[in-house]
Design an enzyme around this catalytic site. Structure first.
Site, PDB file in Angstrom:
ATOM      1  N   ARG A 226      -5.588  70.689 -41.100  1.00 46.56           N
ATOM      2  CA  ARG A 226      -4.983  71.846 -41.751  1.00 46.56           C
ATOM      3  C   ARG A 226      -3.814  71.344 -42.585  1.00 46.56           C
ATOM      4  O   ARG A 226      -3.147  70.374 -42.209  1.00 46.56           O
ATOM      5  CB  ARG A 226      -4.483  72.875 -40.724  1.00 46.56           C
ATOM      6  CG  ARG A 226      -5.580  73.715 -40.084  1.00 46.56           C
ATOM      7  CD  ARG A 226      -6.207  74.700 -41.070  1.00 46.56           C
ATOM      8  NE  ARG A 226      -7.250  75.526 -40.467  1.00 46.56           N
ATOM      9  CZ  ARG A 226      -8.551  75.231 -40.466  1.00 46.56           C
ATOM     10  NH1 ARG A 226      -8.974  74.118 -41.037  1.00 46.56           N
ATOM     11  NH2 ARG A 226      -9.433  76.051 -39.926  1.00 46.56           N
ATOM     12  N   GLU A 255      -3.512  77.398 -49.952  1.00 50.09           N
ATOM     13  CA  GLU A 255      -4.882  77.309 -50.481  1.00 50.09           C
ATOM     14  C   GLU A 255      -5.244  78.625 -51.149  1.00 50.09           C
ATOM     15  O   GLU A 255      -4.904  79.688 -50.614  1.00 50.09           O
ATOM     16  CB  GLU A 255      -5.867  77.011 -49.344  1.00 50.09           C
ATOM     17  CG  GLU A 255      -5.606  75.656 -48.706  1.00 50.09           C
ATOM     18  CD  GLU A 255      -6.574  75.314 -47.575  1.00 50.09           C
ATOM     19  OE1 GLU A 255      -7.560  76.052 -47.393  1.00 50.09           O
ATOM     20  OE2 GLU A 255      -6.340  74.327 -46.879  1.00 50.09           O
ATOM     21  N   HIS A 274     -11.136  72.587 -49.355  1.00 47.41           N
ATOM     22  CA  HIS A 274     -11.404  72.966 -47.954  1.00 47.41           C
ATOM     23  C   HIS A 274     -12.923  73.092 -47.747  1.00 47.41           C
ATOM     24  O   HIS A 274     -13.422  74.094 -47.222  1.00 47.41           O
ATOM     25  CB  HIS A 274     -10.697  74.271 -47.572  1.00 47.41           C
ATOM     26  CG  HIS A 274     -10.528  74.428 -46.083  1.00 47.41           C
ATOM     27  ND1 HIS A 274      -9.441  75.044 -45.515  1.00 47.41           N
ATOM     28  CD2 HIS A 274     -11.317  74.041 -45.051  1.00 47.41           C
ATOM     29  CE1 HIS A 274      -9.573  75.040 -44.189  1.00 47.41           C
ATOM     30  NE2 HIS A 274     -10.712  74.435 -43.887  1.00 47.41           N
TER      31      HIS A 274
HETATM   32  P1  NDP Z   1     -11.498  69.898 -31.121  1.00 46.22           P
HETATM   33  O1  NDP Z   1     -10.827  70.924 -30.288  1.00 46.22           O
HETATM   34  O2  NDP Z   1     -12.889  69.486 -30.799  1.00 46.22           O
HETATM   35  O3  NDP Z   1     -10.602  68.540 -31.103  1.00 46.22           O
HETATM   36  C1  NDP Z   1      -9.220  68.525 -31.303  1.00 46.22           C
HETATM   37  C2  NDP Z   1      -8.676  67.134 -30.984  1.00 46.22           C
HETATM   38  O4  NDP Z   1      -7.290  67.100 -31.363  1.00 46.22           O
HETATM   39  C3  NDP Z   1      -8.738  66.752 -29.508  1.00 46.22           C
HETATM   40  O5  NDP Z   1      -9.143  65.410 -29.363  1.00 46.22           O
HETATM   41  C4  NDP Z   1      -7.287  66.909 -29.037  1.00 46.22           C
HETATM   42  O6  NDP Z   1      -6.903  66.032 -27.992  1.00 46.22           O
HETATM   43  C5  NDP Z   1      -6.547  66.504 -30.296  1.00 46.22           C
HETATM   44  N1  NDP Z   1      -5.166  66.971 -30.299  1.00 46.22           N
HETATM   45  C6  NDP Z   1      -4.697  68.221 -30.132  1.00 46.22           C
HETATM   46  N2  NDP Z   1      -3.364  68.242 -30.229  1.00 46.22           N
HETATM   47  C7  NDP Z   1      -2.973  66.960 -30.453  1.00 46.22           C
HETATM   48  C8  NDP Z   1      -1.732  66.317 -30.637  1.00 46.22           C
HETATM   49  N3  NDP Z   1      -0.589  67.014 -30.596  1.00 46.22           N
HETATM   50  N4  NDP Z   1      -1.711  64.984 -30.875  1.00 46.22           N
HETATM   51  C9  NDP Z   1      -2.871  64.271 -30.904  1.00 46.22           C
HETATM   52  N5  NDP Z   1      -4.086  64.826 -30.733  1.00 46.22           N
HETATM   53  C10 NDP Z   1      -4.137  66.152 -30.505  1.00 46.22           C
HETATM   54  O7  NDP Z   1     -11.388  70.420 -32.602  1.00 46.22           O
HETATM   55  P2  NDP Z   1     -12.347  70.069 -33.860  1.00 46.22           P
HETATM   56  O8  NDP Z   1     -12.514  68.594 -33.934  1.00 46.22           O
HETATM   57  O9  NDP Z   1     -13.548  70.920 -33.873  1.00 46.22           O
HETATM   58  O10 NDP Z   1     -11.431  70.589 -35.061  1.00 46.22           O
HETATM   59  C11 NDP Z   1     -10.096  70.119 -35.208  1.00 46.22           C
HETATM   60  C12 NDP Z   1      -9.431  70.910 -36.312  1.00 46.22           C
HETATM   61  O11 NDP Z   1      -9.965  70.512 -37.555  1.00 46.22           O
HETATM   62  C13 NDP Z   1      -9.687  72.429 -36.245  1.00 46.22           C
HETATM   63  O12 NDP Z   1      -8.758  73.065 -35.386  1.00 46.22           O
HETATM   64  C14 NDP Z   1      -9.524  72.849 -37.683  1.00 46.22           C
HETATM   65  O13 NDP Z   1      -8.184  73.194 -37.946  1.00 46.22           O
HETATM   66  C15 NDP Z   1      -9.905  71.593 -38.474  1.00 46.22           C
HETATM   67  N6  NDP Z   1     -11.219  71.726 -39.118  1.00 46.22           N
HETATM   68  C16 NDP Z   1     -11.298  71.576 -40.474  1.00 46.22           C
HETATM   69  C17 NDP Z   1     -12.508  71.669 -41.118  1.00 46.22           C
HETATM   70  C18 NDP Z   1     -12.592  71.504 -42.604  1.00 46.22           C
HETATM   71  O14 NDP Z   1     -13.504  72.057 -43.208  1.00 46.22           O
HETATM   72  N7  NDP Z   1     -11.700  70.759 -43.216  1.00 46.22           N
HETATM   73  C19 NDP Z   1     -13.753  71.942 -40.389  1.00 46.22           C
HETATM   74  C20 NDP Z   1     -13.584  72.054 -38.956  1.00 46.22           C
HETATM   75  C21 NDP Z   1     -12.342  71.943 -38.361  1.00 46.22           C
HETATM   76  P3  NDP Z   1      -7.525  66.120 -26.511  1.00 46.22           P
HETATM   77  O15 NDP Z   1      -8.976  65.690 -26.663  1.00 46.22           O
HETATM   78  O16 NDP Z   1      -6.758  65.145 -25.722  1.00 46.22           O
HETATM   79  O17 NDP Z   1      -7.375  67.553 -26.103  1.00 46.22           O
END
Ligand code: NDP
Length: 308
Positions: A226, A255, A274
């Protein structure tokens, strides 16, 4: 049990609402495309945007067609007894391929060639600019669906992959997993730093001046998370000052990216709208998630991808 599911017209920003309606022709509830004026006619809503009217419409369940739910007021929905589900788990391949594309573009100078093509220019890049991603390095910050999709493809391309997550357990295709507290150490040696975390209070401006300083001068920042995960002004300054070499950005603080943003004009910045997860299979993937949760609602099971 929901009996009437609305597909909010806002999903048209991503895919045709009717394609999802047709894909859901087999589910028991009535499925119809609705505007914000038709909310009284449905008890569940599949949507791209969030509007306050959703909270007060007597809905039982809202499904976000995005993985990120940072625009949804989670506490208010919880208090109103509305269940919210998201679309995580569906974009690892599409976003993973997009990030592989960004990395290959920077290594093989494809964005530079495309820029020259638009000007009818036949010219090699500087002799020391091209490299191969094979043998380069990547730090993936966030190792969930997106991060794993990125890591797997980078590993297949011969990239040395490290990563960061809150719970630093081993992850396939990632040679070293760092806890969030060791972010600076994790990004210090990476040619590419790819952001794949949700936007939360902990990750807002996760990458700011100190992190840009911690990165290599020749690093490329990739943001598919994001916009607010990066301090965008600091990034622009860093790109101008040569504190990093480039950026591939799919998401922005505002955006669409405003026309006067300096990012549009930078040769070493790839801007995508995006659209890292864009995919013609999007409606069918959403239908699979919605269909599964219709089944779980009917059987009283916990919903898949439940946020609140
Ligand atoms: P997931 O919930 O599958 O994964 C999120 C990951 O981020 C986890 O590994 C989590 O760690 C880690 N995390 C959370 N907080 C922190 C932190 N403070 N420091 C380090 N790591 C952290 O989400 P997705 O992979 O499905 O999506 C992630 C984000 O990507 C979405 O929330 C969205 O905003 C964005 N997105 C963008 C898209 C685009 O079109 N550009 C498409 C889809 C998503 P842990 O495993 O330890 O909990």
């Amino acid at each position: 049990m929901v009996s009437r599911i609305g597909i909010h017209e806002s999903v048209e920003a991503i895919f045709p609402a009717n394609a999802l309606r047709e894909s859901l022709a087999d589910v028991e509830p009535d499925v119809r495309v609705v505007t914000s004026d038709d909310l009284a006619a449905v008890d569940a809503l599949v949507t791209f945007v969030y509007e306050d009217a959703f909270r007060d419409a007597g809905l039982e369940w809202i499904h976000s067609v995005q993985a990120g739910v940072d625009r949804f007021p989670l506490d208010e929905l919880d208090a109103a007894g509305i269940r919210l589900t998201n679309s995580t788990g569906t974009h690892g391949d599409s976003v993973g391929e997009t990030v592989a594309g960004y990395m290959l573009s920077f290594a093989r100078r494809l964005h530079e060639h495309r820029g020259k093509q638009t000007r009818g220019e036949w010219a090699w890049p500087a002799h020391d600019a091209p490299f191969t991603v094979d043998g380069s390095s990547l730090c993936v910050v966030g190792l969930g669906t997106l991060g794993r999709g990125i890591a797997m493809r980078a590993d297949a391309l011969g990239v040395d992959v490290v990563g960061v997550k809150r719970t630093p357990l081993p992850v396939d295709h990632v040679n070293e997993v760092y806890p969030a507290t060791d972010l600076h150490e994790a990004i210090a040696d990476a040619k590419f730093v790819a952001l794949a975390v949700p936007l939360t209070d902990d990750t807002r401006h996760l990458i700011g001046p100190a992190e840009l300083d911690a990165m290599r001068d020749d690093a490329v920042l990739v943001n598919v998370a994001r916009g607010d995960v990066v301090d965008q002004d600091a990034l622009v300054d860093g790109l101008r000052d040569g504190r990093l070499a480039g950026a591939a950005l799919d998401v922005f603080e505002t955006e669409p990216l405003p026309a006067d943003s300096p990012l549009w004009e930078m040769d070493e910045v790839i801007v995508t709208p995006h659209a890292a997860a864009a995919n013609r299979d999007y409606p069918e993937r959403m239908a699979t998630l919605v269909r599964e949760n219709v089944r779980r609602l009917a059987s009283g099971d916990r919903l898949a991808n439940l946020v609140v």
